[in-house]
Design a protein around this motif. Structure first.
Motif, PDB file in Angstrom:
ATOM      1  N   ASP A 162       0.871  -1.172   0.000  1.00  0.00           N
ATOM      2  CA  ASP A 162       0.000   0.000   0.000  1.00  0.00           C
ATOM      3  C   ASP A 162       0.909   1.224   0.000  1.00  0.00           C
ATOM      4  O   ASP A 162       1.562   1.522   0.995  1.00  0.00           O
ATOM      5  CB  ASP A 162      -0.889  -0.031   1.257  1.00  0.00           C
ATOM      6  N   PHE A 163       0.987   1.878  -1.134  1.00  0.00           N
ATOM      7  CA  PHE A 163       1.967   2.949  -1.263  1.00  0.00           C
ATOM      8  C   PHE A 163       1.370   4.328  -1.039  1.00  0.00           C
ATOM      9  O   PHE A 163       2.047   5.330  -1.157  1.00  0.00           O
ATOM     10  CB  PHE A 163       2.659   2.877  -2.622  1.00  0.00           C
ATOM     11  N   GLY A 164       0.076   4.375  -0.801  1.00  0.00           N
ATOM     12  CA  GLY A 164      -0.537   5.649  -0.481  1.00  0.00           C
ATOM     13  C   GLY A 164      -0.616   6.589  -1.667  1.00  0.00           C
ATOM     14  O   GLY A 164      -0.711   6.155  -2.820  1.00  0.00           O
ATOM     15  N   ARG A 165      -0.575   7.865  -1.365  1.00  0.00           N
ATOM     16  CA  ARG A 165      -0.748   8.864  -2.402  1.00  0.00           C
ATOM     17  C   ARG A 165       0.536   9.643  -2.596  1.00  0.00           C
ATOM     18  O   ARG A 165       1.317   9.823  -1.669  1.00  0.00           O
ATOM     19  CB  ARG A 165      -1.901   9.794  -2.046  1.00  0.00           C
ATOM     20  N   SER A 166       0.730  10.094  -3.810  1.00  0.00           N
ATOM     21  CA  SER A 166       1.938  10.851  -4.095  1.00  0.00           C
ATOM     22  C   SER A 166       1.796  12.246  -3.503  1.00  0.00           C
ATOM     23  O   SER A 166       0.717  12.626  -3.048  1.00  0.00           O
ATOM     24  CB  SER A 166       2.160  10.930  -5.592  1.00  0.00           C
ATOM     25  N   ASP A 167       2.868  12.987  -3.535  1.00  0.00           N
ATOM     26  CA  ASP A 167       2.818  14.314  -2.941  1.00  0.00           C
ATOM     27  C   ASP A 167       1.883  15.242  -3.693  1.00  0.00           C
ATOM     28  O   ASP A 167       1.436  16.250  -3.168  1.00  0.00           O
ATOM     29  CB  ASP A 167       4.240  14.912  -2.878  1.00  0.00           C
ATOM     30  N   ASP A 168       1.602  14.931  -4.973  1.00  0.00           N
ATOM     31  CA  ASP A 168       0.577  15.741  -5.634  1.00  0.00           C
ATOM     32  C   ASP A 168      -0.765  15.015  -5.610  1.00  0.00           C
ATOM     33  O   ASP A 168      -1.606  15.202  -6.485  1.00  0.00           O
ATOM     34  CB  ASP A 168       1.002  16.145  -7.053  1.00  0.00           C
ATOM     35  N   ASN A 169      -0.888  14.134  -4.584  1.00  0.00           N
ATOM     36  CA  ASN A 169      -2.180  13.575  -4.234  1.00  0.00           C
ATOM     37  C   ASN A 169      -2.790  12.649  -5.272  1.00  0.00           C
ATOM     38  O   ASN A 169      -3.978  12.696  -5.544  1.00  0.00           O
ATOM     39  CB  ASN A 169      -3.164  14.715  -3.893  1.00  0.00           C
ATOM     40  N   ARG A 170      -1.992  11.818  -5.894  1.00  0.00           N
ATOM     41  CA  ARG A 170      -2.564  10.791  -6.759  1.00  0.00           C
ATOM     42  C   ARG A 170      -2.290   9.418  -6.171  1.00  0.00           C
ATOM     43  O   ARG A 170      -1.327   9.242  -5.426  1.00  0.00           O
ATOM     44  CB  ARG A 170      -1.945  10.859  -8.150  1.00  0.00           C
ATOM     45  N   ASP A 171      -3.086   8.449  -6.564  1.00  0.00           N
ATOM     46  CA  ASP A 171      -2.959   7.103  -6.021  1.00  0.00           C
ATOM     47  C   ASP A 171      -1.771   6.404  -6.687  1.00  0.00           C
ATOM     48  O   ASP A 171      -1.781   6.133  -7.890  1.00  0.00           O
ATOM     49  CB  ASP A 171      -4.257   6.330  -6.289  1.00  0.00           C
ATOM     50  N   ILE A 172      -0.756   6.138  -5.915  1.00  0.00           N
ATOM     51  CA  ILE A 172       0.456   5.542  -6.485  1.00  0.00           C
ATOM     52  C   ILE A 172       0.191   4.123  -6.985  1.00  0.00           C
ATOM     53  O   ILE A 172       0.653   3.731  -8.055  1.00  0.00           O
ATOM     54  CB  ILE A 172       1.598   5.543  -5.446  1.00  0.00           C
ATOM     55  N   ASN A 173      -0.601   3.349  -6.214  1.00  0.00           N
ATOM     56  CA  ASN A 173      -0.878   1.980  -6.648  1.00  0.00           C
ATOM     57  C   ASN A 173      -1.531   1.941  -8.023  1.00  0.00           C
ATOM     58  O   ASN A 173      -1.212   1.097  -8.864  1.00  0.00           O
ATOM     59  CB  ASN A 173      -1.807   1.289  -5.644  1.00  0.00           C
ATOM     60  N   TYR A 174      -2.438   2.880  -8.240  1.00  0.00           N
ATOM     61  CA  TYR A 174      -3.130   2.916  -9.523  1.00  0.00           C
ATOM     62  C   TYR A 174      -2.140   3.214 -10.635  1.00  0.00           C
ATOM     63  O   TYR A 174      -2.125   2.565 -11.683  1.00  0.00           O
ATOM     64  CB  TYR A 174      -4.242   3.971  -9.484  1.00  0.00           C
ATOM     65  N   GLU A 175      -1.290   4.198 -10.402  1.00  0.00           N
ATOM     66  CA  GLU A 175      -0.297   4.572 -11.416  1.00  0.00           C
ATOM     67  C   GLU A 175       0.601   3.380 -11.760  1.00  0.00           C
ATOM     68  O   GLU A 175       0.882   3.114 -12.918  1.00  0.00           O
ATOM     69  CB  GLU A 175       0.569   5.732 -10.899  1.00  0.00           C
ATOM     70  N   ILE A 176       1.016   2.688 -10.707  1.00  0.00           N
ATOM     71  CA  ILE A 176       1.916   1.545 -10.941  1.00  0.00           C
ATOM     72  C   ILE A 176       1.216   0.498 -11.787  1.00  0.00           C
ATOM     73  O   ILE A 176       1.777  -0.032 -12.753  1.00  0.00           O
ATOM     74  CB  ILE A 176       2.381   0.948  -9.599  1.00  0.00           C
ATOM     75  N   ALA A 177      -0.041   0.223 -11.446  1.00  0.00           N
ATOM     76  CA  ALA A 177      -0.772  -0.814 -12.167  1.00  0.00           C
ATOM     77  C   ALA A 177      -0.909  -0.461 -13.643  1.00  0.00           C
ATOM     78  O   ALA A 177      -0.764  -1.331 -14.514  1.00  0.00           O
ATOM     79  CB  ALA A 177      -2.149  -1.008 -11.535  1.00  0.00           C
ATOM     80  N   THR A 178      -1.188   0.809 -13.943  1.00  0.00           N
ATOM     81  CA  THR A 178      -1.393   1.156 -15.348  1.00  0.00           C
ATOM     82  C   THR A 178      -0.085   1.300 -16.107  1.00  0.00           C
ATOM     83  O   THR A 178      -0.040   1.145 -17.306  1.00  0.00           O
ATOM     84  CB  THR A 178      -2.172   2.474 -15.487  1.00  0.00           C
ATOM     85  N   ARG A 179       0.998   1.601 -15.401  1.00  0.00           N
ATOM     86  CA  ARG A 179       2.242   1.881 -16.103  1.00  0.00           C
ATOM     87  C   ARG A 179       3.146   0.656 -16.262  1.00  0.00           C
ATOM     88  O   ARG A 179       4.101   0.690 -17.050  1.00  0.00           O
ATOM     89  CB  ARG A 179       3.019   2.973 -15.356  1.00  0.00           C
ATOM     90  N   ALA A 180       2.871  -0.411 -15.507  1.00  0.00           N
ATOM     91  CA  ALA A 180       3.744  -1.583 -15.589  1.00  0.00           C
ATOM     92  C   ALA A 180       3.695  -2.188 -16.992  1.00  0.00           C
ATOM     93  O   ALA A 180       4.708  -2.661 -17.515  1.00  0.00           O
ATOM     94  CB  ALA A 180       3.338  -2.616 -14.543  1.00  0.00           C
ATOM     95  N   GLY A 181       2.490  -2.138 -17.616  1.00  0.00           N
ATOM     96  CA  GLY A 181       2.329  -2.733 -18.946  1.00  0.00           C
ATOM     97  C   GLY A 181       3.273  -2.141 -19.983  1.00  0.00           C
ATOM     98  O   GLY A 181       4.089  -2.856 -20.570  1.00  0.00           O
ATOM     99  N   PRO A 182       3.173  -0.843 -20.225  1.00  0.00           N
ATOM    100  CA  PRO A 182       4.093  -0.230 -21.197  1.00  0.00           C
ATOM    101  C   PRO A 182       5.564  -0.479 -20.868  1.00  0.00           C
ATOM    102  O   PRO A 182       6.370  -0.720 -21.780  1.00  0.00           O
ATOM    103  CB  PRO A 182       3.761   1.258 -21.086  1.00  0.00           C
TER     104      PRO A 182
END
Lengths: 616, 325, 479
Positions: B92-112
């Motif tokens: 559970d990586f929480g939110r980035s400093d500009d308040n976005r969900d890090i887990n979500y970003e990781i999930a969508t970016r791992a593919g590319p």
């Protein structure tokens, strides 16, 4: 009928030191069904001969002249592709190190199958069937299962048997065996030699066997060729050779053997060392070390002559045209004055060991709990008096080296008592050991690994004096080191050199000097001569005996070499699987062995004379 | 074997904990949340209120280890250490400093990221192994010398030049592929092919030379002499006996990076505008988003440790001599 | 004039002093002398050495810093001397003209006008867009369109002539040395030297030096009146910048080892020798550090370091000192992160050596652990240290560029190849493209790294001829 005929074979290798010529005009032949043995010390060119025959010389090596005929076919004229058909087919080879000579990641079956497919055109079940037959023929149990094994799953002796099976797979007419038993224990060596002899007889193969061991020659040879510095110097039938070796070098080899020489005093040695093969030789290559040399030897290279006993010798002594020196000279026989052994043996033992155990834990499972122990040394007891030699005899892995190290607390003993000079030493406590460090020292097997290559000899010899605080004055330390160098037969000016400038024998002397520097009463010698050639071994053994007599040293002599034991030991302890199975006076143990293992061990040693014969 | 695996996995925990503590020390003790806030809000003329607000929004205002104001278990859980560090173990990586969900970003970016890193890894390995085998086959000839010289030159050129040069030549001058960008699905290959090719070529020199020396080392071993003495052809000696032994250090050596392929490649992705984890990390570094950097470091360490375990396992697969206990 | 020693300068001089002591030590130890001798007998290594020595010389000149005394302000009666805020180095003085020849903005190599049209006011008062003449580049020519080629050829020829003269002097000097040491007549020595029939491969050094002279001397001569590598966005001479960046590259490549060597050696040997809990603890520490991806750990540390320097700006009296602190800190960070691989290698070697008979023999004398480690283990494992050092150098130089690209490298005000490449990204996107800055960075970096790689290979072959220890260049950066 000659099967292999080698004439004037010469090899040259380009190296950084210049052109090395490991073989110079070597000629010999191997007849059908006979065993021809090439005998020589390290660096004489015998392995290079086999590689040249196989045309597998190392990079930079080339055959400069000569011819090799196998069954009348000139091998040197074949193309590489044709030669591949000969290798492993008519001409097969096995090597010294079974441990590294098999491909570690291919199964025995695959490696055997390659030969069967290539040279016999067999594959599938036919190949499997044949592979099983071959393994069976070399004495491997459950051959069908072994086909799926990897080399690491086999013991050393088994690996060499697999190597032999692989060599036989191509149905060779000539088998080359390069020191096939040198890396093996004595008992295994005996089995493998017996197997080779049987196979050779049953298949009618010719065999070219390379060895440095006169005992092996005696056991298997039909004919012998002696090599020295890249040349053959003597070719003889076995009987001729053993009854009357002709070349001065051959005679020296016999005289340097320690076995059966218990009371003969000093061993004969060959002064100097084998000349480097970059030398441009003019006269006889053995001149410098030859006791019978005369003016002609340094000028003219000798031709082949017939010796009185019938063999061929490359020596001027046998030149019928030259009458000057007498062929039969006497100076190469060992000194005949038996020396009186130092009687200064006290009754109280210097070292007493009771129930010594060294157990190494085996860890297993999730938590790495100790699941059991490797009982390297398992409850052994013995004692040693000042001025005496106790030989600890056994094969590899029997725990003899571990015992030696445990005595000096270099490996921690698990239990048991060590009494030195009446003082009890506790392996689990540091106290007391420092005090006996100067009394007990060790000499190691490998002369190349036991000296720090980055230290000058002076620093090596003085290390103990410094570490034990025995001599704090720099000048006196140096003086002591110089005195000791002279004592071990080296020169004082050698102190400023580095170990790599010395030969194996000289290094072993330095190692002895290092131990002697602190005035020990006991030296644990861990196979100090087993890495040395016979002639050099004789030098070191002589030195050790001299030192014992002059200094009253006690030796714990760890070895597998029965010949050395005979020469040096007062008492013998035979070790087997961590235990002492037989312990007694040397003569008793050697002549009247009680334990089965001792008997097997003694029977396995290839000897020139049987022990029983000596007794008479 | 199972015992070994379990033990290795258990060992991974203290290591990850070490990573975590090290990161925590770096980010929250050497550097305080106040410093972070000031960096983000601009160093000069920051009101204490703004700093406090910035910290409160991101949960950095809590005590580091023990929260005296909370009750019960929350004394320990309602802290920066628990929320920002311990939670990472639960991925559970929480939110980035500009308040976005890090887990979500990781999930969508791992593919590319994988689309780029996976082919580059496999093709790179194949290219390096075959080049080195070729060099070994022609060893001690002029071709070999030339090959080695080219390898040394190739490895002396910074990866940046390969990327810049490749992008300029193939995308700008020849216009074979788009300069940058990404599309998911099958169209991805047009965007990925150039960075993959550059990745393969950029690493070829160093790897090929290294593998060549591994193979050459094998060639001097005793078993090769035995194989030749059996009458095997040089090709068979090389491609069966030497290759099989030489591949052991090569394969086990590359296994360690396989899990880390998820992280993508930092430079390539950002040059080619591929929305993977690599460019995500770079952006985070450049915008000084400590929350993302911390998350990526933790994931990277975890994947590396996984890689180490896989390396040990791969030994048992390719080397019959190795049995894990 | 007031000499200033930056932290990095001090460390660099310390490093050079250490290397000199090391060389002196090596000359007394026979095995080291032999190994170095075989390095220097290698023609390629000698050539590479010539390149490296030249670059080292440039970096050294650029490390002797001082602050220029300012002219006392008019009317000031105060005798106190004020010093310029800006730091100068000896290199700046030597290339004073090149440094001061600042144009307005981009200009191509050897150009006489700016690269882009500017709005200018013509003498007749009208305004128009044209390529204005450069202030310094080709300023000595009246009609550059017609005269420039001839002038360039003439200057180049003069440069070649000077280079030839210098080279001949160098060749004569070396031959004289060979003649003395081998007791040969001078001419025979010349021929032996040029044919490479000397124990040390002086021919390699001479040919490489010849090539360098042939390229650099004409460029340096022309740099006074032209911008040989053009100018950058703010009009600075790119050739000057490329020379200045050498110091940064060499510093990153070498200063890092001041941190890695002591840590790697001490922890590696201690772990291998003592075993047990010491080994467990050290292994734990380096597993933790090395399990974090290299770039990310540097990034994290550098971000923190940056914040630290920003909040403590008062510590540094000049921007240069601040940029320098960042350079040193970067080296320290990379060093603190990358000692682990040396430690791992040293541990493995120590485990082997610990079982060596000569160590057992030392135990039998009760030699103390510290002495065993320093007398028996370190000297026998030292080749690993040396090889790691030279192998890591080129990796670090390359890493600097990538770190600068990511924004976690040296200070943006420091002149470095990474910064140059980073800036070139935008320049390549322009149309027409500005290519000379990246070309300069490429050429200089390639020469440095290639020379370092070739030299490293020779060192590895000499000190570890059988490749016993699996040493290789570590891939530092994910490309």
């Amino acid at each position: 009928m000659s099967l292999l005929k080698v004439s004037n074979l010469s090899v040259s290798i380009d190296s950084e030191q210049g052109e090395v010529r490991p073989l110079a005009k070597v000629s010999f032949e191997v007849r059908k069904g006979e065993t021809f043995v090439l005998l020589g010390e390290s660096g004489c060119g015998k392995s290079m001969t086999t590689l040249a025959l196989m045309r597998l010389l190392p990079d930079g090596g080339r055959i400069t002249q000569g011819s090799v005929q196998l069954d009348g076919e000139e091998l040197l004229a074949l193309t590489e592709a044709q030669m591949q058909g000969v290798r492993g087919g008519k001409l097969a080879m096995i090597f010294q190190e079974p441990g590294t000579s098999l491909n570690p990641v291919l199964t025995v079956g695959t490696q055997l199958g390659e030969v069967l497919r290539l040279h016999r055109g067999l594959s599938g079940t036919a190949a499997t069937h044949e592979a099983v037959q071959l393994l069976d023929a070399v004495g491997i149990n459950e051959p069908a299962q072994r086909l799926h094994d990897y080399p690491f799953q086999l013991s050393g002796g088994m690996k060499q048997r697999v190597m032999i099976a692989m060599a036989l797979a191509g149905q060779p007419s000539l088998l080359i065996a390069d020191e096939p038993t040198t890396a093996l224990d004595v008992t295994i060596q005996a089995q493998v030699l017996k197997l080779l002899a049987e196979l050779q007889r049953s298949r009618g193969m010719g065999m070219l066997l390379i060895t440095h061991d006169l005992g092996v020659v005696k056991q298997v040879a039909d004919r012998v060729g002696v090599m020295y510095a890249g040349e053959l110097v003597e070719i003889a039938d076995r009987a001729q050779f053993f009854s009357a070796p002709a070349h001065p070098y051959s005679r020296k080899l016999f005289a340097a053997l320690p076995e059966g020489r218990r009371d003969a005093g000093r061993l004969a040695t060959i002064p100097g060392s084998v000349p480097p093969l970059t030398t441009a030789f003019k006269g006889c290559r053995f001149t410098e070390r030859c006791p019978a040399r005369h003016a002609r030897c340094t000028e003219v290279a000798p031709a082949w002559h017939a010796a009185p006993s019938g063999q061929q010798v490359r020596c001027h002594l046998y030149d019928p045209a030259v009458t000057a020196p007498v062929a039969a000279h006497s100076d190469d026989s060992p000194a005949t004055t038996p020396e009186v052994r130092a009687p200064a043996e006290s009754d109280t033992p210097l070292l007493e060991v009771r129930e010594l155990r060294v157990h190494f834990p085996i860890r297993r499972g999730l938590l790495q709990r100790t699941a059991g122990y490797v009982k390297a040394v398992d409850g052994i007891s013995f004692s040693l008096r000042a001025g005496r030699t106790l030989a600890l005899v056994g094969e590899s892995g029997c725990g003899k080296t571990t015992t030696g190290k445990a005595l000096l607390n270099l490996t921690q003993a698990s239990s048991g008592e060590i009494l030195f000079g009446g003082q009890r030493l506790d392996p689990h406590r540091k106290e007391g050991w420092q005090a006996v460090r100067s009394d007990m020292q060790m000499v190691f097997q490998d002369p190349f690994g036991s000296l720090n290559p980055r230290m000058r000899v002076a620093d090596i010899v003085e290390e103990g004096l410094l570490a034990l605080g025995l001599e704090s004055d720099k000048g006196k330390r140096r003086a002591r080191a110089e005195a000791i160098m002279l004592q071990v037969g080296l020169r004082a000016d050698m102190l400023d050199r580095y170990p790599h400038e010395f030969s194996g024998g000289q290094r072993q002397r330095i190692a002895i000097a290092r131990a002697l520097a602190v005035n020990p009463k006991l030296i644990v010698c861990d196979e100090p001569t087993s890495a040395l050639d016979v002639s050099v071994q004789a030098q070191v053994l002589n030195l050790m005996r001299d030192l014992q007599q002059s200094l009253g040293l006690a030796y714990l002599f760890i070895t597998h070499n029965i010949g050395v034991v005979e020469y040096l030991a007062d008492d013998i302890a035979v070790m087997y699987q961590g235990k002492i199975v037989e312990y007694g006076a040397a003569q008793d143990v050697l002549r009247r062995p009680q334990h089965d293992y001792t008997r097997t061990l003694l029977a396995a040693v290839p000897r020139l004379q049987s022990l029983a014969a000596e007794q008479q | 074997m199972t015992a070994y695996l379990i033990r290795r996995l258990l060992w991974a925990i203290p290591t990850l904990l070490g990573v975590n503590v090290l990161l925590f020390a770096l980010f929250f003790i050497v550097n305080t949340p106040d410093d972070m806030a000031r960096v983000h809000l601009g160093v000069k003329r920051v009101t204490p209120e703004a700093v406090e607000r910035w910290k409160a929004e991101r949960g950095y205002d809590k005590p580091l280890f023990v929260n005296d104001k909370a009750s019960g278990g929350e004394k320990l859980t309602d802290t920066v250490f628990f929320n920002k560090s311990v939670r990472m173990f639960a991925l559970d990586f929480g939110r980035s400093d500009d308040n976005r969900d890090i887990n979500y970003e990781i999930a969508t970016r791992a593919g590319p990221s994988l689309m780029l890193a996976m082919p580059a890894f496999i093709l790179g390995l194949l290219a390096a192994v075959s080049t080195s085998l070729f060099l070994v086959f022609v060893r001690a000839t002029r071709l070999d010398v030339l090959g080695v010289v080219l390898c040394v030159i190739a490895m002396s050129i910074s990866g940046l030049f390969y990327i810049i040069g490749g992008q300029y030549f193939f995308a700008k001058v020849l216009a074979w592929v788009p300069i940058s960008g990404y599309q998911s699905g099958w169209d991805a290959w047009r965007f990925v092919i150039l960075p993959v090719a550059i990745g393969v070529i950029g690493s070829l020199g160093g790897s090929a030379r290294w593998y060549r020396s591994l193979f050459l080392e094998e060639i001097n071993r005793d078993y090769v002499r035995t194989a030749r003495a059996k009458g095997l052809s040089e090709t068979r000696v090389l491609f069966v006996h030497v290759l099989k032994n030489g591949m052991i250090p090569i394969l086990t050596g590359v296994v360690v990076v396989i899990p880390s392929l998820f992280l993508g490649s930092l430079i390539s992705e950002s040059f080619f505008g591929i929305p993977g984890l690599g460019s995500y990390t770079i952006d985070a570094i450049q915008s000084q988003d400590f929350a993302i950097v911390r998350a990526m470091v933790f994931i990277g360490a975890a994947l590396y440790i996984l890689g180490l375990i896989l390396t040990d396992l791969s030994y048992t697969l390719v080397d019959p001599r190795v049995k894990l206990k | 004039m007031k000499p200033v020693v930056l932290i990095s300068d001090a460390l660099f001089f310390l490093l050079i002093a250490c290397s000199l002591i090391g060389l002196w030590y090596a000359s007394r130890k026979e095995h080291l002398r032999r190994a170095w001798h075989s390095v220097l007998a290698d023609r390629v290594a000698m050539g590479a050495l010539a390149v490296l020595l030249l670059f080292l010389g440039i970096a050294l000149l650029d490390s002797l810093h001082f602050r220029r005394a300012l002219e006392p302000a008019a009317g000031s009666t105060n005798s106190e001397v004020h010093y310029a805020v800006e730091l100068d180095s000896v290199l700046d003085v030597l290339l004073h003209d090149v440094k001061e020849h600042k144009e307005k903005t981009y200009s191509a190599p050897f150009a006489h006008t700016l690269f882009e049209r500017q709005t200018v006011e013509r003498p007749d008062g009208t305004r128009g867009r044209e390529f204005p003449r450069l202030k310094y580049g080709a300023a000595h020519l009246k009609n550059p369109e017609t005269d420039k080629t001839a002038d360039l050829v003439q200057q180049a020829l003069r440069g070649v002539a000077v280079a030839g003269a210098v080279w001949l002097a160098l060749a004569a000097f070396i031959s004289a040395g060979v003649a003395r040491s081998q007791r040969k007549p001078f001419l025979a020595a010349v021929s032996a030297t040029l044919r490479g029939c000397t124990p040390l491969a002086w021919d390699g050094l001479l040919w490489a030096a010849g090539l360098l002279l042939l390229v650099l001397v004409p460029l340096l001569l022309m740099a006074d009146s032209y911008h040989v590598f053009g100018t950058d966005r703010t009009g600075n001479d790119v050739f000057f910048y490329a020379l200045k960046a050498m110091r940064t590259a060499l510093f990153i490549g070498t200063l890092t080892s001041l941190v890695t060597l002591p840590l790697g050696i001490a922890f590696g040997i201690a772990a291998g020798y003592f075993g047990g809990w010491v080994d467990d603890a050290i292994q734990y520490v380096y597993t933790v550090i090395s399990s974090i991806p290299y770039v990310l750990l540097i990034a994290a540390s550098v971000l923190l370091m940056q914040a630290f320097i920003e909040t403590h700006g008062a510590w540094f009296d000049t921007p240069a000192a601040r940029a320098d602190a960042r350079l040193v800190a970067l080296c320290a960070i990379i060093g603190l992160i990358s000692w682990t691989s040396l430690a791992r290698l040293m541990r493995a070697e120590t485990l082997k050596l610990r079982e060596a008979d000569f160590v057992t023999a030392a135990h039998a004398f009760g030699v103390k652990p510290l002495r065993i480690m320093s007398r028996h283990i370190l000297p026998n494992a030292f080749h690993i240290v040396l090889i790691t050092l030279v192998l890591d150098f080129s990796g670090l130089v390359l890493a600097e560029a990538v770190l600068a690209y990511v924004g976690i490298g040296v200070d943006p005000n420091t002149i470095s190849y990474g910064i140059m490449i980073n800036g070139a990204r935008a320049e390549l996107a322009r149309d027409p493209m500005v290519w000379w800055q990246i070309a300069a960075a490429f050429i200089f970096m390639l020469s440095l790294v290639l020379a370092a790689n070739l030299f490293a290979d020779a060192v590895r072959d000499a000190f570890d001829p059988r490749g016993r220890t699996a040493l290789r260049r570590r891939r530092r950066v994910v490309a």
